[in-house]
Write an enzyme that holds these catalytic residues in place. Structure first.
Site, PDB file in Angstrom:
ATOM      1  CG  ASP A  11      38.089 -24.475 -61.867  1.00 57.78           C
ATOM      2  OD1 ASP A  11      39.060 -25.226 -62.064  1.00 57.78           O
ATOM      3  OD2 ASP A  11      37.211 -24.279 -62.720  1.00 57.78           O
ATOM      4  CB  SER A  12      40.902 -22.477 -64.684  1.00 57.56           C
ATOM      5  OG  SER A  12      39.831 -23.289 -65.134  1.00 57.56           O
ATOM      6  CE1 TYR A  43      44.253 -20.892 -63.845  1.00 62.22           C
ATOM      7  CE2 TYR A  43      44.004 -22.636 -62.226  1.00 62.22           C
ATOM      8  CZ  TYR A  43      44.067 -21.297 -62.526  1.00 62.22           C
ATOM      9  OH  TYR A  43      43.966 -20.373 -61.519  1.00 62.22           O
ATOM     10  N   GLY A  44      44.386 -25.863 -68.327  1.00 63.36           N
ATOM     11  CA  GLY A  44      44.831 -27.190 -68.758  1.00 63.36           C
ATOM     12  C   GLY A  44      45.718 -27.239 -69.986  1.00 63.36           C
ATOM     13  CB  CYS A  74      41.266 -26.532 -60.411  1.00 65.99           C
ATOM     14  SG  CYS A  74      42.065 -26.486 -62.020  1.00 65.99           S
ATOM     15  CG  ASN A  75      40.785 -32.898 -61.495  1.00 63.67           C
ATOM     16  OD1 ASN A  75      40.988 -33.919 -60.866  1.00 63.67           O
ATOM     17  ND2 ASN A  75      39.571 -32.410 -61.657  1.00 63.67           N
ATOM     18  CD  GLU A 153      34.961 -20.850 -67.390  1.00 62.12           C
ATOM     19  OE1 GLU A 153      34.740 -19.660 -67.138  1.00 62.12           O
ATOM     20  OE2 GLU A 153      35.090 -21.723 -66.509  1.00 62.12           O
ATOM     21  CB  CYS A 185      38.328 -31.570 -66.259  1.00 64.16           C
ATOM     22  SG  CYS A 185      38.090 -29.786 -66.450  1.00 64.16           S
ATOM     23  CB  THR A 186      36.247 -29.295 -61.305  1.00 60.74           C
ATOM     24  OG1 THR A 186      37.030 -28.175 -61.758  1.00 60.74           O
ATOM     25  CG2 THR A 186      37.058 -30.115 -60.319  1.00 60.74           C
ATOM     26  CG  HIS A 187      35.429 -26.371 -66.403  1.00 62.02           C
ATOM     27  ND1 HIS A 187      36.574 -26.152 -65.689  1.00 62.02           N
ATOM     28  CD2 HIS A 187      34.964 -25.145 -66.754  1.00 62.02           C
ATOM     29  CE1 HIS A 187      36.811 -24.852 -65.616  1.00 62.02           C
ATOM     30  NE2 HIS A 187      35.844 -24.221 -66.251  1.00 62.02           N
TER      31      HIS A 187
END
Ligand code: DGL
Length: 266
Positions: A11-12, A43-44, A74-75, A153, A185-187
């Site tokens: 993922d990012s 990334y987004g 990661c989408n 993060e 979003c995976t976050h």
């Protein structure tokens, strides 16, 4: 390819751990390798071409670690480069993620679905195709969430600042009367306790971790690549950023104070 090789995921940053935690629960004997591309996070908000390139480079790194399958956790990376990753690395199965529009369509009672995701995901062709295909007869309201990835993060999740920002993004969706919220979003699954507080009990919150873990298991089984070991599998964590800072957050999100994070030169 060896059955006992690890599963790779990236993922990012640490968001993909929301997927990997479900993979760990479902496949306890598998070894796992995770790469947080922290040096390029988020990334987004970046150009699609840049994230496509990163997705190829990071997958290449995982394959150099001899993984038997890659989860693009990661989408945004899936929107930007899943097809290209699959086309380039044909010998390794690749599992992607996408916002849970289909399950939301099945679950909604009032036909009003909210989707919180990155700009990159919401503006991508993959997303419009998904909505066109699965969201027939329902209203889909979208909302980008800039700043939320950075909160996850930082590891400082349950703070008044998180609640303020999340409320700012969720209120317009709640005002539309949504009864189902898709976290695209995976976050964002790490923000569910705060989101629940804001949305209340009338809104169902959906993420994709379990569905992706089940798909990973299905793909491994079909390819005859399930591990033969029965002992608990191990996890190895890498980052392209600062391993000390990333380790603090990974320990918190994974729930293991012993975790070490290695530097990946990718
Ligand atoms: N967790 C990622 C996603 O699912 C990336 C978010 C970001 O880095 O902006 O989209």
């Amino acid at each position: 390819m060896s059955k006992n090789a690890p599963i790779g995921a990236f993922d990012s940053g640490v968001g993909g751990l929301s997927i990997l935690l479900e993979v760990r629960r479902l496949l306890p004997a598998e070894n796992l390798i995770y790469l947080a591309d922290s040096a390029h996070c988020p990334y987004g908000i970046k150009p699609v071409e840049e994230i496509r390139q990163r997705s190829l480079e990071v997958t290449d790194f995982l394959i150099s670690q001899r993984v038997k399958l890659v989860v693009v956790a990661c989408n945004s990376a899936c929107v930007a480069g899943l097809d290209q990753v699959r086309a380039k690395f044909r010998n390794v199965p690749v599992v992607g993620v996408e916002p849970a529009i289909k399950p939301a369509h099945e679950l909604t009672r009032n036909g009003k679905i909210g989707v919180l995701a990155t700009n990159l995901t919401l503006n991508g062709e993959r997303f419009s195709i998904l909505v066109e295909k699965y969201a027939t007869g329902v209203e889909v309201y979208t909302q980008p969430g800039p700043g939320l990835v950075e909160i996850v993060e930082s590891g400082a999740i349950e703070t008044p600042e998180t609640e303020r920002l999340l409320r700012q993004y969720l209120q317009p969706l709640l005002d539309k009367g949504i009864d189902t919220l898709v976290l695209g979003c995976t976050h964002y699954p790490f923000l569910i306790p705060v989101a629940r507080k804001i949305c209340g009990p009338g809104v169902t919150i959906l993420d994709t971790g379990l569905a992706v873990a089940k798909q990973t298991a299905r793909v491994l089984k079909l390819a005859n690549l399930m591990t033969e070991r029965t002992a608990p599998g191990q996890e190895t964590f890498y980052t392209s950023g600062d391993p000390t800072a990333v380790a603090d957050v990974v320990r918190k999100l994974w729930g293991d104070p012993q975790i070490q994070v290695k530097k990946a030169n990718v």
